[in-house]
Design a protein around this motif. Structure first.
Motif, PDB file in Angstrom:
ATOM      1  N   VAL A 113       3.411 -10.793   6.703  1.00 11.60           N
ATOM      2  CA  VAL A 113       2.760  -9.698   5.995  1.00 11.60           C
ATOM      3  C   VAL A 113       2.109  -8.780   7.022  1.00 11.60           C
ATOM      4  O   VAL A 113       1.333  -9.237   7.856  1.00 11.60           O
ATOM      5  N   GLU A 114       2.465  -7.497   6.983  1.00 12.91           N
ATOM      6  CA  GLU A 114       1.881  -6.515   7.889  1.00 12.91           C
ATOM      7  C   GLU A 114       1.283  -5.364   7.082  1.00 12.91           C
ATOM      8  O   GLU A 114       1.738  -5.077   5.969  1.00 12.91           O
ATOM      9  N   THR A 115       0.298  -4.700   7.651  1.00 13.75           N
ATOM     10  CA  THR A 115      -0.260  -3.501   7.036  1.00 13.75           C
ATOM     11  C   THR A 115      -0.117  -2.328   7.989  1.00 13.75           C
ATOM     12  O   THR A 115      -0.323  -2.468   9.199  1.00 13.75           O
ATOM     13  N   TRP A 116       0.258  -1.185   7.415  1.00 18.07           N
ATOM     14  CA  TRP A 116       0.436   0.052   8.183  1.00 18.07           C
ATOM     15  C   TRP A 116      -0.358   1.166   7.522  1.00 18.07           C
ATOM     16  O   TRP A 116      -0.343   1.295   6.283  1.00 18.07           O
ATOM     17  N   ALA A 117      -1.031   1.963   8.315  1.00 15.66           N
ATOM     18  CA  ALA A 117      -1.628   3.187   7.790  1.00 15.66           C
ATOM     19  C   ALA A 117      -0.511   4.192   7.541  1.00 15.66           C
ATOM     20  O   ALA A 117       0.329   4.434   8.410  1.00 15.66           O
ATOM     21  N   ILE A 118      -0.462   4.753   6.341  1.00 18.10           N
ATOM     22  CA  ILE A 118       0.561   5.732   5.991  1.00 18.10           C
ATOM     23  C   ILE A 118       0.050   7.119   6.351  1.00 18.10           C
ATOM     24  O   ILE A 118      -0.921   7.592   5.761  1.00 18.10           O
ATOM     25  N   PRO A 119       0.661   7.798   7.323  1.00 11.22           N
ATOM     26  CA  PRO A 119       0.178   9.134   7.681  1.00 11.22           C
ATOM     27  C   PRO A 119       0.406  10.127   6.555  1.00 11.22           C
ATOM     28  O   PRO A 119       1.317   9.966   5.733  1.00 11.22           O
ATOM     29  N   ALA A 120      -0.425  11.163   6.511  1.00  8.32           N
ATOM     30  CA  ALA A 120      -0.313  12.170   5.450  1.00  8.32           C
ATOM     31  C   ALA A 120       1.043  12.851   5.459  1.00  8.32           C
ATOM     32  O   ALA A 120       1.544  13.278   4.413  1.00  8.32           O
ATOM     33  N   ASP A 121       1.642  12.974   6.648  1.00 16.11           N
ATOM     34  CA  ASP A 121       2.931  13.664   6.762  1.00 16.11           C
ATOM     35  C   ASP A 121       4.103  12.689   6.813  1.00 16.11           C
ATOM     36  O   ASP A 121       5.140  12.991   7.399  1.00 16.11           O
ATOM     37  N   VAL A 122       3.966  11.514   6.174  1.00 11.90           N
ATOM     38  CA  VAL A 122       5.012  10.496   6.282  1.00 11.90           C
ATOM     39  C   VAL A 122       6.353  10.999   5.769  1.00 11.90           C
ATOM     40  O   VAL A 122       7.408  10.680   6.347  1.00 11.90           O
ATOM     41  N   THR A 123       6.363  11.808   4.699  1.00 15.77           N
ATOM     42  CA  THR A 123       7.628  12.315   4.164  1.00 15.77           C
ATOM     43  C   THR A 123       8.346  13.172   5.192  1.00 15.77           C
ATOM     44  O   THR A 123       9.558  13.021   5.422  1.00 15.77           O
ATOM     45  N   GLU A 124       7.600  14.068   5.861  1.00 20.78           N
ATOM     46  CA  GLU A 124       8.193  14.937   6.866  1.00 20.78           C
ATOM     47  C   GLU A 124       8.680  14.114   8.070  1.00 20.78           C
ATOM     48  O   GLU A 124       9.749  14.385   8.633  1.00 20.78           O
ATOM     49  N   ARG A 125       7.915  13.112   8.447  1.00 15.15           N
ATOM     50  CA  ARG A 125       8.322  12.274   9.575  1.00 15.15           C
ATOM     51  C   ARG A 125       9.637  11.553   9.287  1.00 15.15           C
ATOM     52  O   ARG A 125      10.530  11.503  10.136  1.00 15.15           O
ATOM     53  N   LEU A 126       9.724  10.984   8.094  1.00 15.96           N
ATOM     54  CA  LEU A 126      10.948  10.269   7.749  1.00 15.96           C
ATOM     55  C   LEU A 126      12.116  11.223   7.562  1.00 15.96           C
ATOM     56  O   LEU A 126      13.267  10.872   7.860  1.00 15.96           O
ATOM     57  N   ASP A 127      11.862  12.441   7.081  1.00 17.31           N
ATOM     58  CA  ASP A 127      12.919  13.451   7.022  1.00 17.31           C
ATOM     59  C   ASP A 127      13.444  13.764   8.419  1.00 17.31           C
ATOM     60  O   ASP A 127      14.652  13.925   8.628  1.00 17.31           O
ATOM     61  N   ASP A 128      12.531  13.856   9.391  1.00 17.24           N
ATOM     62  CA  ASP A 128      12.939  14.117  10.771  1.00 17.24           C
ATOM     63  C   ASP A 128      13.801  12.974  11.305  1.00 17.24           C
ATOM     64  O   ASP A 128      14.806  13.197  11.991  1.00 17.24           O
ATOM     65  N   VAL A 129      13.407  11.750  10.986  1.00 16.41           N
ATOM     66  CA  VAL A 129      14.184  10.591  11.430  1.00 16.41           C
ATOM     67  C   VAL A 129      15.565  10.611  10.792  1.00 16.41           C
ATOM     68  O   VAL A 129      16.579  10.391  11.470  1.00 16.41           O
ATOM     69  N   LEU A 151       7.247   5.986  -0.650  1.00 11.79           N
ATOM     70  CA  LEU A 151       6.004   6.480  -0.051  1.00 11.79           C
ATOM     71  C   LEU A 151       5.661   7.889  -0.546  1.00 11.79           C
ATOM     72  O   LEU A 151       4.488   8.237  -0.676  1.00 11.79           O
ATOM     73  N   HIS A 152       6.691   8.694  -0.812  1.00 13.32           N
ATOM     74  CA  HIS A 152       6.445  10.054  -1.319  1.00 13.32           C
ATOM     75  C   HIS A 152       5.866  10.017  -2.726  1.00 13.32           C
ATOM     76  O   HIS A 152       4.960  10.792  -3.056  1.00 13.32           O
ATOM     77  N   ARG A 153       6.385   9.116  -3.547  1.00  8.79           N
ATOM     78  CA  ARG A 153       5.937   9.048  -4.938  1.00  8.79           C
ATOM     79  C   ARG A 153       4.601   8.332  -5.083  1.00  8.79           C
ATOM     80  O   ARG A 153       3.896   8.524  -6.074  1.00  8.79           O
ATOM     81  N   ASN A 154       4.281   7.488  -4.112  1.00  6.32           N
ATOM     82  CA  ASN A 154       3.041   6.726  -4.207  1.00  6.32           C
ATOM     83  C   ASN A 154       1.839   7.613  -3.921  1.00  6.32           C
ATOM     84  O   ASN A 154       1.744   8.216  -2.857  1.00  6.32           O
ATOM     85  N   ARG A 155       0.925   7.699  -4.869  1.00  4.61           N
ATOM     86  CA  ARG A 155      -0.281   8.505  -4.686  1.00  4.61           C
ATOM     87  C   ARG A 155      -1.538   7.646  -4.718  1.00  4.61           C
ATOM     88  O   ARG A 155      -2.640   8.173  -4.769  1.00  4.61           O
ATOM     89  N   THR A 156      -1.361   6.325  -4.722  1.00  7.58           N
ATOM     90  CA  THR A 156      -2.510   5.427  -4.729  1.00  7.58           C
ATOM     91  C   THR A 156      -2.853   5.043  -3.296  1.00  7.58           C
ATOM     92  O   THR A 156      -2.217   5.465  -2.340  1.00  7.58           O
ATOM     93  N   GLU A 157      -3.871   4.217  -3.135  1.00  5.60           N
ATOM     94  CA  GLU A 157      -4.326   3.858  -1.793  1.00  5.60           C
ATOM     95  C   GLU A 157      -3.357   2.943  -1.061  1.00  5.60           C
ATOM     96  O   GLU A 157      -3.292   2.957   0.150  1.00  5.60           O
ATOM     97  N   ALA A 158      -2.639   2.114  -1.804  1.00  3.80           N
ATOM     98  CA  ALA A 158      -1.800   1.118  -1.142  1.00  3.80           C
ATOM     99  C   ALA A 158      -0.528   0.870  -1.938  1.00  3.80           C
ATOM    100  O   ALA A 158      -0.506   0.970  -3.163  1.00  3.80           O
TER     101      ALA A 158
END
Length: 214
Positions: free
Chosen positions: A188-204, A146-153
């Motif tokens: 098959v599920e779809t999730w909106a990726i929050p802008a701060d997903v990297t920080e959230r997963l670091d916290d987890v 998710l951190h490396r992905n810069r596209t829409e999906a």
């Protein structure tokens, strides 16, 4: 939820059924092909998902076992995506538990059977991978993708346990029963990726490392 132009979308795709799944055997990271029924159900699920009103993934990441590769290829053909293998997305190795039925598990490993059925989050399979280690590995793999992905999906194919660990982490929780998180979920599920997903997963990951929730 998905209305913003810059909203990125995660497509979480569960692997199709293999023979051990069909026989209710514990599979882990074993390399097994899809059954005919598993292939048909996967094809139907991804074709139905083509009607979702979200950007389609450019790349679909997947483990390297046969059923995961086949699932990813079916999804890629439907979505017009590329496939990329990643062994860090594999389900945990079950060691000596791999291939046994739930009935055999109850007969031979009574305590582990209760743990498997109630909440396998901290299961330590003999000669296998501790599930807490697998949780950390999978969250790190998801974070990197998710951190490396810069596209829409972006798409990720995983088996049920791995999907449960990832869904728990995406909800911001360091603990949670991975099997319960997948009950009643579509293939098959779809999730909106929050802008701060990297920080959230670091916290987890930090909370998992501190043993919070145990």
């Amino acid at each position: 939820m998905f209305g913003g132009r810059r909203t990125r979308v995660l497509w979480l795709i569960r692997c199709g059924e293999n023979e051990w799944d069909a026989e209710d055997r514990l599979r882990g990271d074993e390399d097994l092909p899809l059954t005919a029924a598993g292939e048909a159900a996967t094809r139907e699920a991804v074709e139905r998902a083509c009607s979702f009103p979200f950007p389609r993934p450019r790349v679909i990441h997947h483990p390297l076992d046969q059923s995961a590769v086949s699932t990813a290829r079916l999804a890629a053909a439907a979505f017009g995506s590329r496939c990329r293998g990643n062994d860090e997305l594999a389900d945990p190795s079950l060691g000596v538990l791999a291939g046994i039925t739930l009935e055999e598990l109850r007969d031979r490993f009574e305590r582990r059977a209760r743990q498997w059925e109630e909440d396998p989050s901290t299961l330590m399979p003999p000669d296998g991978e501790p599930f807490q280690d697998a949780r950390v590995r999978l969250i790190k793999a998801g974070r990197t993708i998710l951190h490396r992905n810069r596209t829409e999906a972006v798409g990720i194919v995983v088996h049920d346990l791995a999907a449960g660990f990832l869904r728990t982490a995406l909800a911001g929780l360091p603990e949670g029963n991975p099997r319960r998180w997948m009950e009643g979920r579509g293939r098959v599920e779809t999730w909106a990726i929050p802008a701060d997903v990297t920080e959230r997963l670091d916290d987890v990951l930090g909370a998992v490392g501190r043993g919070e929730g145990n």
